[in-house]
Design a protein around this motif. Structure first.
Motif, PDB file in Angstrom:
ATOM      1  N   CYS A   7       0.832  -1.266  -0.007  1.00 22.94           N
ATOM      2  CA  CYS A   7      -0.485   0.051   0.340  1.00 22.94           C
ATOM      3  C   CYS A   7       0.869   1.628   0.083  1.00 22.94           C
ATOM      4  O   CYS A   7       1.698   1.249   1.385  1.00 22.94           O
ATOM      5  CB  CYS A   7      -0.939   0.239   1.205  1.00 22.94           C
ATOM      6  SG  CYS A   7      -2.045   1.126   1.230  1.00 22.94           S
ATOM      7  N   VAL A  13      -4.613  10.305  -4.894  1.00 19.96           N
ATOM      8  CA  VAL A  13      -4.638   9.589  -5.656  1.00 19.96           C
ATOM      9  C   VAL A  13      -5.262   9.269  -6.744  1.00 19.96           C
ATOM     10  O   VAL A  13      -4.982   8.577  -7.801  1.00 19.96           O
ATOM     11  CB  VAL A  13      -5.746   8.252  -4.590  1.00 19.96           C
ATOM     12  CG1 VAL A  13      -6.991   9.022  -4.769  1.00 19.96           C
ATOM     13  CG2 VAL A  13      -5.827   7.007  -4.612  1.00 19.96           C
ATOM     14  N   LYS A  17      -3.177   7.560  -9.950  1.00 19.19           N
ATOM     15  CA  LYS A  17      -3.970   6.310 -10.430  1.00 19.19           C
ATOM     16  C   LYS A  17      -4.200   6.785 -11.981  1.00 19.19           C
ATOM     17  O   LYS A  17      -2.836   5.052 -12.403  1.00 19.19           O
ATOM     18  CB  LYS A  17      -5.530   6.309 -10.102  1.00 19.19           C
ATOM     19  CG  LYS A  17      -6.021   4.949 -11.381  1.00 19.19           C
ATOM     20  CD  LYS A  17      -7.747   4.539 -10.651  1.00 19.19           C
ATOM     21  CE  LYS A  17      -8.182   6.460 -11.392  1.00 19.19           C
ATOM     22  NZ  LYS A  17     -10.143   6.148 -10.831  1.00 19.19           N
ATOM     23  N   ASP A  31     -11.734   0.395  -6.633  1.00 18.78           N
ATOM     24  CA  ASP A  31     -12.117   2.373  -6.286  1.00 18.78           C
ATOM     25  C   ASP A  31     -12.951   3.266  -5.246  1.00 18.78           C
ATOM     26  O   ASP A  31     -13.784   2.921  -5.608  1.00 18.78           O
ATOM     27  CB  ASP A  31     -11.961   2.485  -7.914  1.00 18.78           C
ATOM     28  CG  ASP A  31     -11.937   3.838  -7.776  1.00 18.78           C
ATOM     29  OD1 ASP A  31     -11.626   4.757  -6.519  1.00 18.78           O
ATOM     30  OD2 ASP A  31     -11.537   4.521  -8.879  1.00 18.78           O
ATOM     31  N   TYR A  32     -12.109   3.063  -4.890  1.00 18.95           N
ATOM     32  CA  TYR A  32     -13.229   3.698  -3.056  1.00 18.95           C
ATOM     33  C   TYR A  32     -13.015   5.033  -2.487  1.00 18.95           C
ATOM     34  O   TYR A  32     -12.263   5.749  -1.643  1.00 18.95           O
ATOM     35  CB  TYR A  32     -12.804   2.834  -1.486  1.00 18.95           C
ATOM     36  CG  TYR A  32     -13.189   1.008  -1.837  1.00 18.95           C
ATOM     37  CD1 TYR A  32     -14.453   0.798  -1.649  1.00 18.95           C
ATOM     38  CD2 TYR A  32     -12.346   0.473  -1.860  1.00 18.95           C
ATOM     39  CE1 TYR A  32     -14.884  -0.297  -2.023  1.00 18.95           C
ATOM     40  CE2 TYR A  32     -12.903  -0.899  -1.710  1.00 18.95           C
ATOM     41  CZ  TYR A  32     -13.356  -1.007  -2.091  1.00 18.95           C
ATOM     42  OH  TYR A  32     -13.600  -3.038  -2.105  1.00 18.95           O
ATOM     43  N   ASN A  35      -8.770   5.167  -1.307  1.00 22.18           N
ATOM     44  CA  ASN A  35      -8.347   4.550  -2.068  1.00 22.18           C
ATOM     45  C   ASN A  35      -8.697   3.412  -3.472  1.00 22.18           C
ATOM     46  O   ASN A  35      -9.191   2.972  -3.195  1.00 22.18           O
ATOM     47  CB  ASN A  35      -8.647   2.839  -0.560  1.00 22.18           C
ATOM     48  CG  ASN A  35      -7.925   1.833  -0.788  1.00 22.18           C
ATOM     49  OD1 ASN A  35      -7.693   1.131  -1.274  1.00 22.18           O
ATOM     50  ND2 ASN A  35      -6.660   2.075   0.346  1.00 22.18           N
ATOM     51  N   SER A  37      -7.003  -0.093  -6.139  1.00 22.57           N
ATOM     52  CA  SER A  37      -5.775  -1.091  -5.544  1.00 22.57           C
ATOM     53  C   SER A  37      -5.887  -1.945  -7.147  1.00 22.57           C
ATOM     54  O   SER A  37      -6.800  -1.872  -7.860  1.00 22.57           O
ATOM     55  CB  SER A  37      -6.784  -2.309  -5.154  1.00 22.57           C
ATOM     56  OG  SER A  37      -6.176  -3.419  -5.221  1.00 22.57           O
ATOM     57  N   SER A  42      -1.614  -0.982  -3.885  1.00 22.88           N
ATOM     58  CA  SER A  42      -3.152  -0.786  -3.566  1.00 22.88           C
ATOM     59  C   SER A  42      -2.453   1.402  -3.363  1.00 22.88           C
ATOM     60  O   SER A  42      -1.250   1.655  -3.081  1.00 22.88           O
ATOM     61  CB  SER A  42      -3.295  -0.760  -2.476  1.00 22.88           C
ATOM     62  OG  SER A  42      -4.279  -2.136  -2.353  1.00 22.88           O
ATOM     63  N   GLN A  44      -3.273   4.245  -1.148  1.00 23.09           N
ATOM     64  CA  GLN A  44      -3.893   4.938  -0.452  1.00 23.09           C
ATOM     65  C   GLN A  44      -3.817   6.899   0.062  1.00 23.09           C
ATOM     66  O   GLN A  44      -2.784   6.933   0.350  1.00 23.09           O
ATOM     67  CB  GLN A  44      -3.806   4.754   0.724  1.00 23.09           C
ATOM     68  CG  GLN A  44      -4.376   5.131   2.356  1.00 23.09           C
ATOM     69  CD  GLN A  44      -5.648   4.375   1.564  1.00 23.09           C
ATOM     70  OE1 GLN A  44      -6.708   2.843   1.736  1.00 23.09           O
ATOM     71  NE2 GLN A  44      -7.082   5.548   2.404  1.00 23.09           N
ATOM     72  N   GLN A  45      -4.757   7.741  -0.657  1.00 21.08           N
ATOM     73  CA  GLN A  45      -4.608   8.841   0.127  1.00 21.08           C
ATOM     74  C   GLN A  45      -5.362   9.106   1.418  1.00 21.08           C
ATOM     75  O   GLN A  45      -5.232   8.174   1.916  1.00 21.08           O
ATOM     76  CB  GLN A  45      -5.134  10.136  -1.077  1.00 21.08           C
ATOM     77  CG  GLN A  45      -5.378  11.346  -0.390  1.00 21.08           C
ATOM     78  CD  GLN A  45      -5.865  12.211  -2.008  1.00 21.08           C
ATOM     79  OE1 GLN A  45      -5.567  11.908  -2.920  1.00 21.08           O
ATOM     80  NE2 GLN A  45      -6.557  13.072  -1.769  1.00 21.08           N
ATOM     81  N   PHE A  47      -3.310   8.470   4.154  1.00 23.76           N
ATOM     82  CA  PHE A  47      -2.468   7.292   5.126  1.00 23.76           C
ATOM     83  C   PHE A  47      -2.577   7.417   5.887  1.00 23.76           C
ATOM     84  O   PHE A  47      -2.607   6.898   6.784  1.00 23.76           O
ATOM     85  CB  PHE A  47      -0.962   6.735   3.979  1.00 23.76           C
ATOM     86  CG  PHE A  47      -0.673   6.151   4.561  1.00 23.76           C
ATOM     87  CD1 PHE A  47      -1.169   4.806   3.806  1.00 23.76           C
ATOM     88  CD2 PHE A  47       0.390   5.944   4.686  1.00 23.76           C
ATOM     89  CE1 PHE A  47      -0.363   3.470   3.757  1.00 23.76           C
ATOM     90  CE2 PHE A  47       0.831   4.769   5.500  1.00 23.76           C
ATOM     91  CZ  PHE A  47       0.701   3.568   4.771  1.00 23.76           C
ATOM     92  N   LEU A  50      -4.938   6.086   8.417  1.00 29.67           N
ATOM     93  CA  LEU A  50      -5.098   5.006   8.108  1.00 29.67           C
ATOM     94  C   LEU A  50      -4.459   3.809   9.528  1.00 29.67           C
ATOM     95  O   LEU A  50      -3.838   2.629  10.293  1.00 29.67           O
ATOM     96  CB  LEU A  50      -4.923   4.144   7.102  1.00 29.67           C
ATOM     97  CG  LEU A  50      -5.031   2.390   6.027  1.00 29.67           C
ATOM     98  CD1 LEU A  50      -6.384   2.566   6.998  1.00 29.67           C
ATOM     99  CD2 LEU A  50      -4.059   2.843   5.208  1.00 29.67           C
TER     100      LEU A  50
END
Length: 84
Positions: A7, A13, A17, A31-32, A35, A37, A42, A44-45, A47, A50
């Motif tokens: 990650c 992001v 991407k 794609d969330y 985040n 993947s 993956s 992660q903006q 972060f 997290l």
């Protein structure tokens, strides 16, 4: 326990991407929003929330990432039973 992926902390992001899609030809798996993947990689903006590190260190340093592993709960229960 098995290796699941890496990650990478990113500032933007969407831009990241696009980079991974255009340069490496990776296909988005999920794609969330903050985040994304590509399977074993993956992005992660935000972060900091997290992993609990200061936001300033994410924005200023380019070495923030983590390797992640997953454990099969059935296997870990079996190991604990044998050790009892």
């Amino acid at each position: 326990m098995r290796y699941s992926g890496v990650c990478i902390a990113v500032k933007d992001v969407k831009r990241s991407k696009e980079f991974y899609q255009e340069i490496f030809g990776l296909k988005v798996y999920t794609d969330y929003g903050i985040n994304v993947s590509f399977g074993p990689i993956s992005l992660q903006q935000e972060f900091d929330w997290l992993v609990g590190v200061p936001k300033e260190s994410i924005m200023e340093k380019s070495n923030n990432m983590e390797l992640y592993f997953e454990e099969d709960e059935t296997a870990s229960r079996d190991v604990r039973k044998k050790g009892s």
